[in-house]
Design a protein around this motif. Structure first.
Motif, PDB file in Angstrom:
ATOM      1  N   GLU A 149      43.187 -11.860  16.834  1.00  0.00           N
ATOM      2  CA  GLU A 149      43.711 -11.126  16.959  1.00  0.00           C
ATOM      3  C   GLU A 149      45.464 -11.189  17.729  1.00  0.00           C
ATOM      4  N   HIS A 150      44.671 -12.427  19.107  1.00  0.00           N
ATOM      5  CA  HIS A 150      45.999 -12.831  19.394  1.00  0.00           C
ATOM      6  C   HIS A 150      45.479 -14.631  20.319  1.00  0.00           C
ATOM      7  N   PRO A 151      45.623 -15.116  19.535  1.00  0.00           N
ATOM      8  CA  PRO A 151      45.264 -16.836  18.909  1.00  0.00           C
ATOM      9  C   PRO A 151      46.486 -17.238  19.932  1.00  0.00           C
ATOM     10  N   LEU A 152      45.671 -18.402  20.366  1.00  0.00           N
ATOM     11  CA  LEU A 152      46.062 -19.001  22.031  1.00  0.00           C
ATOM     12  C   LEU A 152      47.525 -19.757  21.265  1.00  0.00           C
ATOM     13  N   GLN A 153      48.009 -20.357  20.296  1.00  0.00           N
ATOM     14  CA  GLN A 153      49.586 -20.353  19.657  1.00  0.00           C
ATOM     15  C   GLN A 153      50.740 -19.955  19.969  1.00  0.00           C
ATOM     16  N   PRO A 154      50.731 -19.182  19.036  1.00  0.00           N
ATOM     17  CA  PRO A 154      51.276 -18.073  19.309  1.00  0.00           C
ATOM     18  C   PRO A 154      51.786 -17.247  20.619  1.00  0.00           C
ATOM     19  N   THR A 155      51.067 -17.038  21.651  1.00  0.00           N
ATOM     20  CA  THR A 155      51.362 -16.539  23.161  1.00  0.00           C
ATOM     21  C   THR A 155      51.372 -18.281  23.717  1.00  0.00           C
ATOM     22  N   LEU A 156      51.220 -19.122  23.481  1.00  0.00           N
ATOM     23  CA  LEU A 156      52.060 -20.384  24.105  1.00  0.00           C
ATOM     24  C   LEU A 156      53.723 -20.133  23.494  1.00  0.00           C
ATOM     25  N   ALA A 157      54.161 -20.286  22.384  1.00  0.00           N
ATOM     26  CA  ALA A 157      55.453 -20.446  21.904  1.00  0.00           C
ATOM     27  C   ALA A 157      55.930 -19.445  22.806  1.00  0.00           C
ATOM     28  N   THR A 158      55.526 -18.170  22.482  1.00  0.00           N
ATOM     29  CA  THR A 158      56.524 -16.560  23.565  1.00  0.00           C
ATOM     30  C   THR A 158      56.124 -16.652  24.410  1.00  0.00           C
ATOM     31  N   LEU A 159      56.079 -17.722  25.545  1.00  0.00           N
ATOM     32  CA  LEU A 159      55.886 -17.276  26.606  1.00  0.00           C
ATOM     33  C   LEU A 159      56.813 -18.757  26.923  1.00  0.00           C
ATOM     34  N   PHE A 160      56.756 -20.014  25.841  1.00  0.00           N
ATOM     35  CA  PHE A 160      57.725 -21.269  26.224  1.00  0.00           C
ATOM     36  C   PHE A 160      58.940 -20.400  25.627  1.00  0.00           C
ATOM     37  N   ASN A 161      59.419 -19.583  24.454  1.00  0.00           N
ATOM     38  CA  ASN A 161      60.620 -19.165  24.407  1.00  0.00           C
ATOM     39  C   ASN A 161      61.479 -18.112  25.484  1.00  0.00           C
ATOM     40  N   TYR A 162      60.840 -17.602  25.769  1.00  0.00           N
ATOM     41  CA  TYR A 162      61.273 -16.842  26.768  1.00  0.00           C
ATOM     42  C   TYR A 162      62.062 -17.871  28.530  1.00  0.00           C
ATOM     43  N   PHE A 163      60.759 -18.392  28.396  1.00  0.00           N
ATOM     44  CA  PHE A 163      60.524 -18.629  29.906  1.00  0.00           C
ATOM     45  C   PHE A 163      62.246 -19.762  30.097  1.00  0.00           C
ATOM     46  N   SER A 164      61.942 -21.154  28.591  1.00  0.00           N
ATOM     47  CA  SER A 164      62.937 -21.668  28.166  1.00  0.00           C
ATOM     48  C   SER A 164      64.847 -20.623  27.880  1.00  0.00           C
ATOM     49  N   ASN A 165      65.065 -19.705  27.969  1.00  0.00           N
ATOM     50  CA  ASN A 165      66.149 -18.938  27.624  1.00  0.00           C
ATOM     51  C   ASN A 165      65.845 -18.830  29.107  1.00  0.00           C
ATOM     52  N   LEU A 166      65.484 -17.975  29.735  1.00  0.00           N
ATOM     53  CA  LEU A 166      65.450 -17.487  31.208  1.00  0.00           C
ATOM     54  C   LEU A 166      65.790 -18.683  32.119  1.00  0.00           C
ATOM     55  N   PHE A 167      65.458 -20.191  31.598  1.00  0.00           N
ATOM     56  CA  PHE A 167      66.288 -21.086  32.524  1.00  0.00           C
ATOM     57  C   PHE A 167      67.576 -21.191  32.435  1.00  0.00           C
ATOM     58  N   ILE A 168      67.956 -21.507  30.824  1.00  0.00           N
ATOM     59  CA  ILE A 168      69.554 -20.825  30.631  1.00  0.00           C
ATOM     60  C   ILE A 168      69.931 -20.074  31.264  1.00  0.00           C
ATOM     61  N   CYS A 169      69.351 -18.437  31.805  1.00  0.00           N
ATOM     62  CA  CYS A 169      70.036 -17.740  31.976  1.00  0.00           C
ATOM     63  C   CYS A 169      70.136 -18.157  33.444  1.00  0.00           C
ATOM     64  N   LEU A 170      69.502 -18.758  34.043  1.00  0.00           N
ATOM     65  CA  LEU A 170      69.548 -18.927  35.676  1.00  0.00           C
ATOM     66  C   LEU A 170      70.977 -19.953  35.729  1.00  0.00           C
ATOM     67  N   TYR A 171      71.198 -20.850  34.798  1.00  0.00           N
ATOM     68  CA  TYR A 171      72.521 -21.960  35.205  1.00  0.00           C
ATOM     69  C   TYR A 171      73.377 -21.758  34.616  1.00  0.00           C
ATOM     70  N   GLU A 172      73.723 -20.696  33.330  1.00  0.00           N
ATOM     71  CA  GLU A 172      74.462 -19.928  33.307  1.00  0.00           C
ATOM     72  C   GLU A 172      75.697 -18.942  33.710  1.00  0.00           C
ATOM     73  N   PRO A 173      76.678 -19.372  34.329  1.00  0.00           N
ATOM     74  CA  PRO A 173      77.402 -18.468  35.232  1.00  0.00           C
ATOM     75  C   PRO A 173      77.600 -17.061  34.411  1.00  0.00           C
ATOM     76  N   ALA A 174      77.995 -17.420  33.402  1.00  0.00           N
ATOM     77  CA  ALA A 174      78.262 -15.886  32.287  1.00  0.00           C
ATOM     78  C   ALA A 174      77.414 -14.951  32.518  1.00  0.00           C
ATOM     79  N   CYS A 175      75.522 -15.068  32.859  1.00  0.00           N
ATOM     80  CA  CYS A 175      74.951 -14.703  32.226  1.00  0.00           C
ATOM     81  C   CYS A 175      74.652 -13.799  34.364  1.00  0.00           C
ATOM     82  N   TRP A 176      75.840 -13.931  35.652  1.00  0.00           N
ATOM     83  CA  TRP A 176      75.667 -14.273  36.600  1.00  0.00           C
ATOM     84  C   TRP A 176      76.993 -12.801  36.535  1.00  0.00           C
ATOM     85  N   SER A 177      77.415 -11.356  37.271  1.00  0.00           N
ATOM     86  CA  SER A 177      78.452 -11.276  38.244  1.00  0.00           C
ATOM     87  C   SER A 177      78.215 -11.802  39.051  1.00  0.00           C
ATOM     88  N   GLY A 178      78.880 -11.924  39.972  1.00  0.00           N
ATOM     89  CA  GLY A 178      78.440 -12.366  41.674  1.00  0.00           C
ATOM     90  C   GLY A 178      77.074 -13.075  41.353  1.00  0.00           C
TER      91      GLY A 178
END
Length: 350
Positions: A246-275
Protein backbone atom coordinates in the motif's frame (compact mmCIF):
# COMPACT_ATOMS: atom_id res chain seq x y z
CA UNK A 1 -8.57 24.56 -36.76
CA UNK A 2 -5.47 26.63 -36.14
CA UNK A 3 -2.37 24.82 -35.07
CA UNK A 4 -2.13 26.77 -31.82
CA UNK A 5 -5.47 25.23 -30.77
CA UNK A 6 -4.12 21.69 -30.96
CA UNK A 7 -4.28 21.36 -27.18
CA UNK A 8 -6.62 18.94 -25.43
CA UNK A 9 -9.09 21.72 -24.63
CA UNK A 10 -8.81 23.24 -28.13
CA UNK A 11 -9.37 19.93 -29.89
CA UNK A 12 -12.37 19.07 -27.70
CA UNK A 13 -13.93 22.49 -28.27
CA UNK A 14 -13.53 22.18 -32.04
CA UNK A 15 -14.99 18.67 -32.11
CA UNK A 16 -18.01 19.75 -30.07
CA UNK A 17 -18.49 22.60 -32.57
CA UNK A 18 -18.35 20.00 -35.39
CA UNK A 19 -15.19 21.57 -36.77
CA UNK A 20 -13.53 18.32 -37.81
CA UNK A 21 -10.12 17.67 -39.34
CA UNK A 22 -9.52 14.87 -41.89
CA UNK A 23 -6.72 13.28 -39.82
CA UNK A 24 -6.09 13.01 -36.07
CA UNK A 25 -2.93 11.35 -34.78
CA UNK A 26 -3.22 11.11 -30.99
CA UNK A 27 0.09 9.97 -29.53
CA UNK A 28 1.94 9.91 -26.22
CA UNK A 29 2.29 8.45 -22.75
CA UNK A 30 -1.06 9.48 -21.24
CA UNK A 31 -3.86 7.28 -22.64
CA UNK A 32 -6.64 9.20 -20.87
CA UNK A 33 -6.58 12.23 -23.19
CA UNK A 34 -6.29 10.00 -26.26
CA UNK A 35 -9.32 7.96 -25.22
CA UNK A 36 -11.40 11.03 -24.36
CA UNK A 37 -10.73 12.76 -27.70
CA UNK A 38 -11.48 9.53 -29.57
CA UNK A 39 -14.74 9.03 -27.68
CA UNK A 40 -15.70 12.63 -28.37
CA UNK A 41 -15.10 12.15 -32.10
CA UNK A 42 -17.15 8.94 -32.12
CA UNK A 43 -20.01 10.78 -30.41
CA UNK A 44 -19.94 13.79 -32.74
CA UNK A 45 -18.76 12.90 -36.25
CA UNK A 46 -21.71 10.66 -37.11
CA UNK A 47 -25.26 10.26 -35.91
CA UNK A 48 -26.28 6.94 -34.41
CA UNK A 49 -27.99 5.88 -37.66
CA UNK A 50 -24.99 6.87 -39.79
CA UNK A 51 -22.56 4.76 -37.72
CA UNK A 52 -23.98 1.49 -38.98
CA UNK A 53 -22.55 1.95 -42.48
CA UNK A 54 -19.95 4.69 -42.07
CA UNK A 55 -18.00 3.97 -38.89
CA UNK A 56 -15.05 1.58 -38.91
CA UNK A 57 -12.99 0.68 -35.85
CA UNK A 58 -9.75 -1.18 -36.53
CA UNK A 59 -7.04 -2.59 -34.25
CA UNK A 60 -3.35 -2.24 -34.98
CA UNK A 61 -2.42 -5.83 -34.23
CA UNK A 62 -4.80 -7.10 -36.92
CA UNK A 63 -4.16 -4.75 -39.85
CA UNK A 64 -1.60 -3.31 -42.24
CA UNK A 65 -1.18 0.27 -43.42
CA UNK A 66 -2.95 -0.51 -46.71
CA UNK A 67 -6.04 -1.61 -44.77
CA UNK A 68 -6.22 1.82 -43.14
CA UNK A 69 -5.72 3.64 -46.45
CA UNK A 70 -8.31 1.52 -48.27
CA UNK A 71 -10.90 2.18 -45.58
CA UNK A 72 -10.11 5.91 -45.34
CA UNK A 73 -10.45 6.34 -49.13
CA UNK A 74 -13.98 4.99 -49.26
CA UNK A 75 -16.79 7.54 -49.62
CA UNK A 76 -19.70 7.81 -47.19
CA UNK A 77 -22.76 5.72 -47.93
CA UNK A 78 -26.49 5.95 -47.17
CA UNK A 79 -26.61 9.74 -47.69
CA UNK A 80 -24.14 10.47 -44.88
CA UNK A 81 -21.75 13.41 -45.19
CA UNK A 82 -18.81 11.76 -43.49
CA UNK A 83 -17.07 8.50 -42.80
CA UNK A 84 -15.22 7.82 -39.51
CA UNK A 85 -12.25 5.46 -39.37
CA UNK A 86 -10.70 4.83 -35.93
CA UNK A 87 -7.46 2.89 -35.58
CA UNK A 88 -6.88 1.77 -32.00
CA UNK A 89 -3.47 0.49 -30.85
CA UNK A 90 -1.91 1.99 -33.98
CA UNK A 91 1.53 1.74 -32.36
CA UNK A 92 1.33 -1.96 -33.31
CA UNK A 93 0.94 -1.23 -37.05
CA UNK A 94 4.16 -1.94 -38.91
CA UNK A 95 5.57 0.90 -41.01
CA UNK A 96 2.88 3.33 -39.87
CA UNK A 97 4.79 6.14 -41.63
CA UNK A 98 3.60 4.71 -44.96
CA UNK A 99 0.33 6.49 -44.18
CA UNK A 100 2.10 9.66 -45.29
CA UNK A 101 0.89 9.30 -48.88
CA UNK A 102 -2.72 9.37 -47.69
CA UNK A 103 -2.18 12.11 -45.09
CA UNK A 104 -0.74 14.42 -47.76
CA UNK A 105 -3.99 14.14 -49.74
CA UNK A 106 -6.68 13.00 -47.30
CA UNK A 107 -10.26 12.50 -48.34
CA UNK A 108 -12.19 15.45 -46.90
CA UNK A 109 -15.29 13.34 -46.23
CA UNK A 110 -13.30 10.92 -44.01
CA UNK A 111 -12.25 11.58 -40.43
CA UNK A 112 -9.29 9.29 -39.74
CA UNK A 113 -8.33 8.87 -36.06
CA UNK A 114 -5.03 7.19 -35.17
CA UNK A 115 -4.50 6.14 -31.53
CA UNK A 116 -0.72 5.88 -31.15
CA UNK A 117 -0.43 5.20 -27.43
CA UNK A 118 2.71 5.11 -25.27
CA UNK A 119 4.90 6.12 -28.23
CA UNK A 120 5.53 9.28 -30.23
CA UNK A 121 6.14 10.08 -33.85
CA UNK A 122 9.32 11.97 -34.64
CA UNK A 123 8.12 15.51 -35.38
CA UNK A 124 11.20 16.10 -37.51
CA UNK A 125 10.16 13.48 -40.04
CA UNK A 126 7.92 14.10 -43.03
CA UNK A 127 5.05 11.88 -41.83
CA UNK A 128 4.54 13.87 -38.63
CA UNK A 129 4.95 17.13 -40.52
CA UNK A 130 2.29 16.05 -43.02
CA UNK A 131 -0.11 15.28 -40.16
CA UNK A 132 0.53 18.70 -38.62
CA UNK A 133 -0.05 20.41 -41.96
CA UNK A 134 -3.26 18.63 -42.92
CA UNK A 135 -4.74 17.55 -39.61
CA UNK A 136 -4.08 17.29 -35.88
CA UNK A 137 -0.96 15.88 -34.25
CA UNK A 138 -1.64 15.75 -30.51
CA UNK A 139 0.99 14.80 -27.93
CA UNK A 140 -0.71 13.39 -24.83
CA UNK A 141 1.81 13.83 -22.03
CA UNK A 142 1.73 12.54 -18.46
CA UNK A 143 0.84 15.33 -16.07
CA UNK A 144 3.22 16.30 -13.27
CA UNK A 145 2.42 14.93 -9.80
CA UNK A 146 1.98 18.40 -8.32
CA UNK A 147 -0.80 19.19 -10.82
CA UNK A 148 -2.93 16.16 -9.84
CA UNK A 149 -4.80 17.98 -7.02
CA UNK A 150 -6.01 20.57 -9.55
CA UNK A 151 -7.46 17.80 -11.72
CA UNK A 152 -9.17 16.25 -8.69
CA UNK A 153 -10.57 19.61 -7.59
CA UNK A 154 -12.03 20.30 -11.05
CA UNK A 155 -13.36 16.76 -11.45
CA UNK A 156 -15.13 16.94 -8.08
CA UNK A 157 -16.56 20.35 -8.94
CA UNK A 158 -17.87 18.98 -12.26
CA UNK A 159 -19.64 16.28 -10.26
CA UNK A 160 -20.98 18.79 -7.71
CA UNK A 161 -18.98 17.14 -4.94
CA UNK A 162 -17.37 19.16 -2.17
CA UNK A 163 -14.08 18.22 -0.47
CA UNK A 164 -11.45 19.91 1.67
CA UNK A 165 -7.80 20.10 0.70
CA UNK A 166 -6.76 17.22 2.95
CA UNK A 167 -9.23 14.88 1.23
CA UNK A 168 -8.00 16.00 -2.19
CA UNK A 169 -4.39 15.46 -1.15
CA UNK A 170 -5.19 11.96 0.13
CA UNK A 171 -6.65 11.04 -3.26
CA UNK A 172 -3.71 12.55 -5.12
CA UNK A 173 -1.25 10.73 -2.87
CA UNK A 174 -2.98 7.37 -3.33
CA UNK A 175 -3.74 7.51 -7.05
CA UNK A 176 -0.82 9.53 -8.44
CA UNK A 177 -0.81 10.89 -11.99
CA UNK A 178 -2.53 7.96 -13.73
CA UNK A 179 -5.57 9.88 -14.98
CA UNK A 180 -7.49 6.81 -16.13
CA UNK A 181 -7.30 5.35 -12.62
CA UNK A 182 -8.03 8.76 -11.11
CA UNK A 183 -11.28 9.34 -12.97
CA UNK A 184 -12.35 5.71 -12.49
CA UNK A 185 -11.95 6.08 -8.71
CA UNK A 186 -13.78 9.43 -8.75
CA UNK A 187 -16.67 7.85 -10.64
CA UNK A 188 -16.86 5.11 -8.01
CA UNK A 189 -16.87 7.72 -5.25
CA UNK A 190 -19.59 9.64 -7.07
CA UNK A 191 -21.78 6.54 -7.13
CA UNK A 192 -21.06 5.89 -3.46
CA UNK A 193 -22.04 9.44 -2.47
CA UNK A 194 -25.18 9.35 -4.63
CA UNK A 195 -26.32 6.11 -3.02
CA UNK A 196 -25.83 7.71 0.40
CA UNK A 197 -27.47 11.01 -0.69
CA UNK A 198 -24.26 12.84 0.19
CA UNK A 199 -22.59 15.72 -1.63
CA UNK A 200 -19.32 16.06 0.28
CA UNK A 201 -16.29 13.81 0.23
CA UNK A 202 -14.45 13.31 3.53
CA UNK A 203 -11.22 11.54 4.57
CA UNK A 204 -13.37 8.85 6.20
CA UNK A 205 -15.21 8.12 2.94
CA UNK A 206 -11.93 8.01 1.01
CA UNK A 207 -10.54 5.58 3.58
CA UNK A 208 -13.60 3.32 3.32
CA UNK A 209 -14.09 3.46 -0.44
CA UNK A 210 -10.62 3.84 -1.94
CA UNK A 211 -8.53 2.17 0.73
CA UNK A 212 -6.08 4.92 1.61
CA UNK A 213 -5.69 5.54 5.35
CA UNK A 214 -6.60 9.01 6.60
CA UNK A 215 -3.80 8.70 9.18
CA UNK A 216 -1.06 6.86 7.32
CA UNK A 217 -0.31 8.51 3.98
CA UNK A 218 2.33 10.73 2.42
CA UNK A 219 0.25 13.85 3.07
CA UNK A 220 0.32 13.20 6.82
CA UNK A 221 4.00 12.21 6.67
CA UNK A 222 4.93 15.57 5.13
CA UNK A 223 2.88 17.41 7.76
CA UNK A 224 4.64 15.52 10.54
CA UNK A 225 8.09 16.12 9.05
CA UNK A 226 7.35 19.81 8.42
CA UNK A 227 6.34 20.25 12.06
CA UNK A 228 9.26 18.06 13.22
CA UNK A 229 6.80 15.80 15.01
CA UNK A 230 9.22 12.90 15.45
CA UNK A 231 6.72 10.59 17.17
CA UNK A 232 4.03 10.97 14.49
CA UNK A 233 6.50 10.70 11.60
CA UNK A 234 7.99 7.48 12.98
CA UNK A 235 4.51 6.05 13.59
CA UNK A 236 3.60 6.70 9.93
CA UNK A 237 6.86 5.20 8.68
CA UNK A 238 6.32 2.05 10.77
CA UNK A 239 2.91 1.67 9.15
CA UNK A 240 4.47 2.12 5.70
CA UNK A 241 7.03 -0.58 6.46
CA UNK A 242 4.35 -2.98 7.71
CA UNK A 243 2.25 -2.39 4.58
CA UNK A 244 4.76 -2.10 1.71
CA UNK A 245 2.23 -2.91 -1.03
CA UNK A 246 0.00 0.00 0.00
CA UNK A 247 2.97 2.32 0.58
CA UNK A 248 5.80 1.61 -1.90
CA UNK A 249 9.03 3.51 -1.40
CA UNK A 250 9.28 5.37 -4.72
CA UNK A 251 6.10 7.50 -4.38
CA UNK A 252 7.16 8.42 -0.84
CA UNK A 253 10.61 9.49 -2.04
CA UNK A 254 9.00 11.51 -4.86
CA UNK A 255 6.69 13.24 -2.38
CA UNK A 256 9.56 14.05 -0.04
CA UNK A 257 11.71 15.35 -2.90
CA UNK A 258 8.89 17.53 -4.20
CA UNK A 259 8.21 19.02 -0.75
CA UNK A 260 11.82 19.79 0.13
CA UNK A 261 12.58 21.12 -3.36
CA UNK A 262 9.69 23.55 -3.02
CA UNK A 263 10.71 24.37 0.55
CA UNK A 264 14.19 25.20 -0.72
CA UNK A 265 12.63 27.67 -3.18
CA UNK A 266 10.55 29.22 -0.39
CA UNK A 267 13.61 29.75 1.79
CA UNK A 268 15.39 31.68 -0.96
CA UNK A 269 12.42 33.52 -2.50
CA UNK A 270 12.02 37.06 -1.03
CA UNK A 271 8.29 37.05 -1.81
CA UNK A 272 7.86 34.17 0.66
CA UNK A 273 9.07 36.35 3.52
CA UNK A 274 7.57 39.28 5.35
CA UNK A 275 10.57 40.67 7.16
CA UNK A 276 12.02 37.69 9.00
CA UNK A 277 8.71 35.83 9.11
CA UNK A 278 7.39 33.39 6.48
CA UNK A 279 4.59 34.87 4.36
CA UNK A 280 1.55 32.68 3.78
CA UNK A 281 0.23 34.92 1.00
CA UNK A 282 3.66 34.93 -0.68
CA UNK A 283 3.82 31.12 -0.67
CA UNK A 284 0.28 30.82 -2.01
CA UNK A 285 1.01 33.26 -4.81
CA UNK A 286 4.32 31.59 -5.70
CA UNK A 287 2.80 28.12 -6.13
CA UNK A 288 -0.69 29.16 -7.22
CA UNK A 289 -2.34 27.68 -4.12
CA UNK A 290 -6.04 28.40 -3.61
CA UNK A 291 -6.31 27.33 0.04
CA UNK A 292 -4.24 28.38 3.02
CA UNK A 293 -3.92 24.78 4.19
CA UNK A 294 -1.78 24.11 1.12
CA UNK A 295 0.79 26.59 2.44
CA UNK A 296 0.77 25.35 6.04
CA UNK A 297 3.49 22.71 5.65
CA UNK A 298 5.78 25.19 3.92
CA UNK A 299 5.22 27.73 6.69
CA UNK A 300 6.14 25.09 9.26
CA UNK A 301 9.13 23.95 7.23
CA UNK A 302 10.47 27.50 6.84
CA UNK A 303 10.36 27.89 10.61
CA UNK A 304 11.97 24.54 11.37
CA UNK A 305 14.60 23.98 8.66
CA UNK A 306 17.57 26.03 7.52
CA UNK A 307 18.71 26.42 3.92
CA UNK A 308 21.77 24.26 4.58
CA UNK A 309 19.68 21.52 6.19
CA UNK A 310 17.19 21.42 3.32
CA UNK A 311 20.02 21.24 0.80
CA UNK A 312 21.48 18.29 2.72
CA UNK A 313 18.07 16.58 2.92
CA UNK A 314 17.55 16.84 -0.84
CA UNK A 315 20.93 15.19 -1.30
CA UNK A 316 19.96 12.40 1.12
CA UNK A 317 16.69 11.78 -0.75
CA UNK A 318 18.62 11.44 -4.02
CA UNK A 319 21.03 9.00 -2.36
CA UNK A 320 18.13 7.00 -0.91
CA UNK A 321 16.57 6.77 -4.37
CA UNK A 322 19.87 5.56 -5.82
CA UNK A 323 20.32 2.95 -3.08
CA UNK A 324 16.78 1.67 -3.59
CA UNK A 325 17.75 0.96 -7.20
CA UNK A 326 21.01 -0.76 -6.30
CA UNK A 327 23.40 2.06 -7.22
CA UNK A 328 26.46 2.54 -5.04
CA UNK A 329 25.80 -0.67 -3.13
CA UNK A 330 28.30 -2.98 -4.77
CA UNK A 331 27.68 -5.61 -7.40
CA UNK A 332 24.53 -7.67 -6.88
CA UNK A 333 23.43 -5.88 -3.69
CA UNK A 334 20.39 -3.75 -2.96
CA UNK A 335 19.53 -2.20 0.41
CA UNK A 336 16.24 -3.15 2.04
CA UNK A 337 13.59 -0.47 1.43
CA UNK A 338 12.52 -0.37 5.07
CA UNK A 339 16.08 0.36 6.15
CA UNK A 340 16.40 3.07 3.51
CA UNK A 341 13.21 4.73 4.72
CA UNK A 342 14.11 4.58 8.42
CA UNK A 343 17.60 5.91 7.79
CA UNK A 344 16.30 8.73 5.60
CA UNK A 345 13.71 9.79 8.17
CA UNK A 346 16.36 9.92 10.88
CA UNK A 347 18.61 12.12 8.72
CA UNK A 348 15.72 14.45 7.93
CA UNK A 349 14.63 14.94 11.52
CA UNK A 350 18.06 15.07 13.20
Amino acid sequence: MAKENHTYEGICAAVKAHNFQPVYVLMGEEPYFIDRITDLLIDNVLTEDERVFNQVIMYGADIKVNDIIDSARQYPSMMANRRLVVVREAQLVRNIELLESYVKKPLESTVLVINYKYKKLDRRKSFAQAVEKNGVLFDSEKIAEYIVPRFITKALKDRNIGADQKTISMLADFIGNDLSTLYRELDKLNVYLSNKSLTRLTPEIVEQSVGVSKEYNNFELISAIAAKNVLKANKIIRNFIQNPKEHPLQPTLATLFNYFSNLFICLYEPACWSGDRPSESGIMQLFGFRYSIQASDYLAGMRGYTKGKVFAIIREIRLADARSKGFGMGAGTQQDESDILKELLYKILH
